[in-house]
Design an enzyme around this catalytic site. Structure first.
Site, mmCIF file in Angstrom:
data_model
loop_
_atom_site.group_PDB
_atom_site.id
_atom_site.type_symbol
_atom_site.label_atom_id
_atom_site.label_comp_id
_atom_site.label_asym_id
_atom_site.label_seq_id
_atom_site.Cartn_x
_atom_site.Cartn_y
_atom_site.Cartn_z
ATOM 1 N N HIS A 104 8.453 -7.327 -3.136
ATOM 2 C CA HIS A 104 7.220 -7.636 -4.102
ATOM 3 C C HIS A 104 7.288 -9.051 -4.828
ATOM 4 C CE1 HIS A 104 4.857 -4.034 -3.064
ATOM 5 N NE2 HIS A 104 6.176 -3.682 -3.110
ATOM 6 N N CYS A 147 4.885 -6.325 1.563
ATOM 7 C CA CYS A 147 5.397 -5.035 1.717
ATOM 8 C C CYS A 147 4.509 -4.278 2.914
ATOM 9 C CB CYS A 147 5.141 -4.206 0.563
ATOM 10 S SG CYS A 147 6.124 -2.624 0.627
ATOM 11 N N TYR A 148 3.632 -3.365 2.468
ATOM 12 C CA TYR A 148 3.020 -2.754 3.525
ATOM 13 C C TYR A 148 2.218 -3.774 4.580
ATOM 14 C CZ TYR A 148 -0.951 0.120 5.596
ATOM 15 O OH TYR A 148 -1.525 0.746 6.607
ATOM 16 N N SER A 202 -21.471 -7.783 -29.293
ATOM 17 C CA SER A 202 -21.066 -6.755 -29.985
ATOM 18 C C SER A 202 -19.888 -7.021 -31.118
ATOM 19 C CB SER A 202 -20.260 -5.912 -29.006
ATOM 20 O OG SER A 202 -19.330 -6.584 -28.337
ATOM 21 N N GLY A 203 -19.230 -8.146 -31.013
ATOM 22 C CA GLY A 203 -18.045 -8.517 -31.876
ATOM 23 C C GLY A 203 -16.868 -8.486 -30.913
ATOM 24 N N GLY A 204 -16.857 -7.962 -29.852
ATOM 25 C CA GLY A 204 -15.707 -7.732 -28.782
ATOM 26 C C GLY A 204 -15.395 -9.054 -28.274
ATOM 27 N N VAL A 205 -14.458 -9.096 -27.446
ATOM 28 C CA VAL A 205 -13.819 -10.483 -26.827
ATOM 29 C C VAL A 205 -15.037 -10.945 -25.795
ATOM 30 C CG1 VAL A 205 -12.241 -11.611 -25.589
ATOM 31 C CG2 VAL A 205 -11.652 -9.882 -27.202
ATOM 32 N N ASP A 206 -15.248 -10.057 -24.933
ATOM 33 C CA ASP A 206 -16.255 -10.458 -23.830
ATOM 34 C C ASP A 206 -17.450 -10.978 -24.051
ATOM 35 O OD1 ASP A 206 -13.989 -9.168 -22.671
ATOM 36 O OD2 ASP A 206 -14.891 -7.351 -22.011
ATOM 37 N N SER A 207 -18.127 -10.209 -24.843
ATOM 38 C CA SER A 207 -19.601 -10.600 -25.310
ATOM 39 C C SER A 207 -19.421 -11.865 -26.017
ATOM 40 C CB SER A 207 -20.781 -9.643 -25.882
ATOM 41 O OG SER A 207 -19.738 -9.486 -27.179
ATOM 42 N N ALA A 208 -18.543 -12.123 -26.868
ATOM 43 C CA ALA A 208 -18.374 -13.140 -27.805
ATOM 44 C C ALA A 208 -17.856 -14.468 -26.647
ATOM 45 C CB ALA A 208 -16.983 -13.102 -28.771
ATOM 46 N N LYS A 261 -9.287 -10.386 -18.077
ATOM 47 C CA LYS A 261 -9.294 -10.485 -19.648
ATOM 48 C C LYS A 261 -8.658 -11.659 -19.978
ATOM 49 C CE LYS A 261 -10.463 -7.854 -23.056
ATOM 50 N NZ LYS A 261 -11.743 -7.169 -23.208
ATOM 51 N N GLY A 290 0.783 -1.149 0.118
ATOM 52 C CA GLY A 290 0.076 0.145 -0.064
ATOM 53 C C GLY A 290 0.653 1.014 -0.133
ATOM 54 N N GLU A 342 5.062 -10.469 -6.381
ATOM 55 C CA GLU A 342 4.302 -10.458 -7.791
ATOM 56 C C GLU A 342 4.660 -9.854 -8.785
ATOM 57 O OE1 GLU A 342 3.932 -8.606 -5.168
ATOM 58 O OE2 GLU A 342 3.274 -6.624 -5.326
#
Ligand code: XMP
Length: 525
Positions: free
Chosen positions: A178, A90-91, A232-238, A381, A63, A180
């Site tokens: 860190h 860390c924090y 819509s043609g986008g990744v998510d809705s597809a 994503k 943080g 990550e």
């Protein structure tokens, strides 16, 4: 409306407490890369709320504050009595120390960036099997000087005498560095050792198991009722549509609205993939003429967005009646949405404001009387892309770059006309094709062409020309919040430029946008 829970039913879950650094999402992703399901929670969650989620482990993120700062965020100390393994980063590590009898010193020197960590003894649970000297990524000012009660220091750096500590008995683990970030050489190993050895998680959260669980949950949620989805043609809705189709087949009807503002051949590709290959019931609405009439004479960017957004909703409402009668004539009660995990992360509210929300034109009116089916609600994503590939969607769709809801409408400056759309589609296609040929499309977050509302003088052959310029925009980014202009090699830019001028009528000049975000935005409007 109610939302479907994430695919965590049968899997171990690790909670990541977000103390406000930009790292919480990264930690959550690293945990998932170790095949353990993770969720981000607010530091204001109480121990009882945390216990109710029955996590296999908890990770405290870093943080921006000092644990000594006025109003520094702490966690409900009762969390230490839950007998759940905790890793502080860390924090988070300093907070564990401070709340459990250790001391965090206010040193006058911080450590930032790559630092050499020296592992003591066998390294304990977290560092065992890693080299005695290793590079880690540091970003701290204060340092733990006295360890929490009953824990053993396991590593140090020049300015952090206790850079790692643990107590297997108390189930407390901490690292000042860190793990990550990629610059920490054995970071993923540290996270995996915490998950496997510290928390005993088997790592069975895989793409195939996510799909199976989702399919099962979708079936349970919708039963035998009809469901609709705006594609819509986008990744998510597809990917959401493909997943729901796998679960319930013909109970799903998709609607694709062609606004006329899509990229070249995009509408055809949606039909090809979903209707022809997957056999999805698809209602295709060609609304391009309606969109062009609504946009006639509109030049102000927000007015354009508004016109496009409102018309989209009206067109969808019209199509909905047809779509929602389902294959057997029953009304749909469910609507699929491709909401992703970053949109739903419930976190400390003071940094939630940095999350930019767009009016999503692929999205829908708020007052619709549907229950939502959101099968991607707990995925990032890149995980959505993996699910899409696993379901058999082509790379063209799954690896597609983000595309704004209002489409080419925000990439044509000034009035949007069919001619200008045609010009831009053609130039945009060349930009994307040349980038793909150069093998650069995956390194680049978004790359496209913009058509401004000016003309300039040029000469082609012996003729004076007076034509439009095309502006190439290509950016690298992690999340679209900030972006840098992409250093595309000159020969690739040259290929784009000469092809655009030779192949796209009316264009006589090409410019490259070298503005980062901020101060620019990615789109031009
Ligand atoms: P800007 O231009 O604000 O864009 O830097 C950030 C990201 O958001 C996308 N974008 C949109 N996405 N509806 C969307 O779904 C919209 O109205 C919209 N406007 C911009 C943009 O392409 C970039 O990825």
């Amino acid at each position: 409306m109610s939302a479907m829970p994430g695919p965590d039913g049968e899997f171990d879950k690790v909670l990541v407490v977000d103390f406000g650094a930009q790292y919480a999402q990264l930690i959550a992703r690293r945990v998932r890369e170790a095949n353990v399901y993770s969720e981000i929670i607010s530091p204001r969650s109480t121990a009882a709320e945390i216990a109710a989620k029955a996590p296999a482990g908890i990770i405290f993120s870093g943080g921006p504050d000092s644990v000594h700062a006025d109003g520094a965020i702490a966690i409900d100390p009762a969390v230490y009595d839950l007998d759940i393994p905790i890793l502080g980063i860390c924090y988070g590590a300093q907070l564990i120390a401070q709340q459990n009898g250790g001391t965090v010193g206010r040193t006058d020197r911080g450590e930032y960036g790559r630092t050499v960590l020296t592992v003591g003894g066998d390294g304990g649970t977290l560092l065992s099997g890693t080299p005695t000297q290793q590079n880690v990524w540091m970003s701290h000012f204060d340092a733990i000087t006295v360890p929490p009660d009953g824990v053993t220091p396991t590593a140090s750096t020049p300015d952090a005498p206790i850079a790692a500590f643990e107590s297997v008995e108390r189930k407390l683990y901490g690292v000042q560095f860190h793990p990550e970030v990629m610059h920490t050489e054995h970071g993923q190993q540290v996270i995996e050792r915490f998950l496997r050895e510290g928390c005993g998680t088997p790592g069975d959260w895989t793409m195939a198991s996510i799909i199976d669980t989702s399919v099962e949950q979708i079936r349970q949620q919708v039963g035998d009722k009809p469901v609709i989805c705006a594609l819509s043609g986008g990744v998510d809705s597809a990917v959401a549509a493909a997943l729901v189709h796998k679960a319930i087949g013909d109970q799903l009807t998709c609607v694709h609205v062609d606004t006329g503002l899509m990229r070249l051949n995009e509408a055809d590709q949606v039909i090809e993939t979903f209707e022809k290959n997957f056999g999805v019931r698809l209602i295709f609405v060609d609304a391009s003429e309606r969109f062009f009439s609504a946009l006639a004479g509109v030049t102000e960017p927000e007015a354009k967005r508004k016109a496009i957004g409102e018309l989209f909703i009206r067109v969808f409402e019209d199509a909905k009646a047809e779509a929602s009668s389902g294959s057997d004539g029953r009304r749909a009660e469910f609507l699929v949405q491709g909401t992703l995990y970053p949109d739903v992360i419930e976190s400390g509210s003071e940094h939630a404001s940095t999350i930019k929300s767009h009016h999503n034109v692929g999205g829908l009116p708020e007052d619709m009387e549907f229950e939502l089916v959101e099968p991607l609600r707990s995925l990032f994503k890149d995980e959505v892309r993996q699910v899409g590939s696993e379901l058999g969607l082509p790379d063209d769709i799954v690896q597609r770059q983000p595309f704004p809801g209002p489409g080419l409408g925000v990439r044509i400056i000034g009035e949007v006309t069919p001619d200008k759309v045609e010009t831009l589609q053609h130039a945009d296609f060349i930009v994307r094709e040349e980038l793909a040929k150069a093998g650069l499309e995956r390194e680049i977050w978004q790359s496209f062409a913009v058509l401004p509302d000016i003309r300039s003088v040029g000469v082609m052959g012996d003729e004076r020309t007076y034509g439009y310029p095309v502006i190439i925009r290509a950016v690298t980014s992690e999340d679209a919040m900030t972006a840098d202009w992409a250093r595309i090699p000159y020969d690739v830019l040259e290929a784009m430029s000469s092809r655009i001028i030779n192949e796209v009528p009316g264009v006589n000049r090409v410019a490259y946008d070298i503005t980062s975000k901020p101060p620019g935005t990615i789109e031009w409007e």
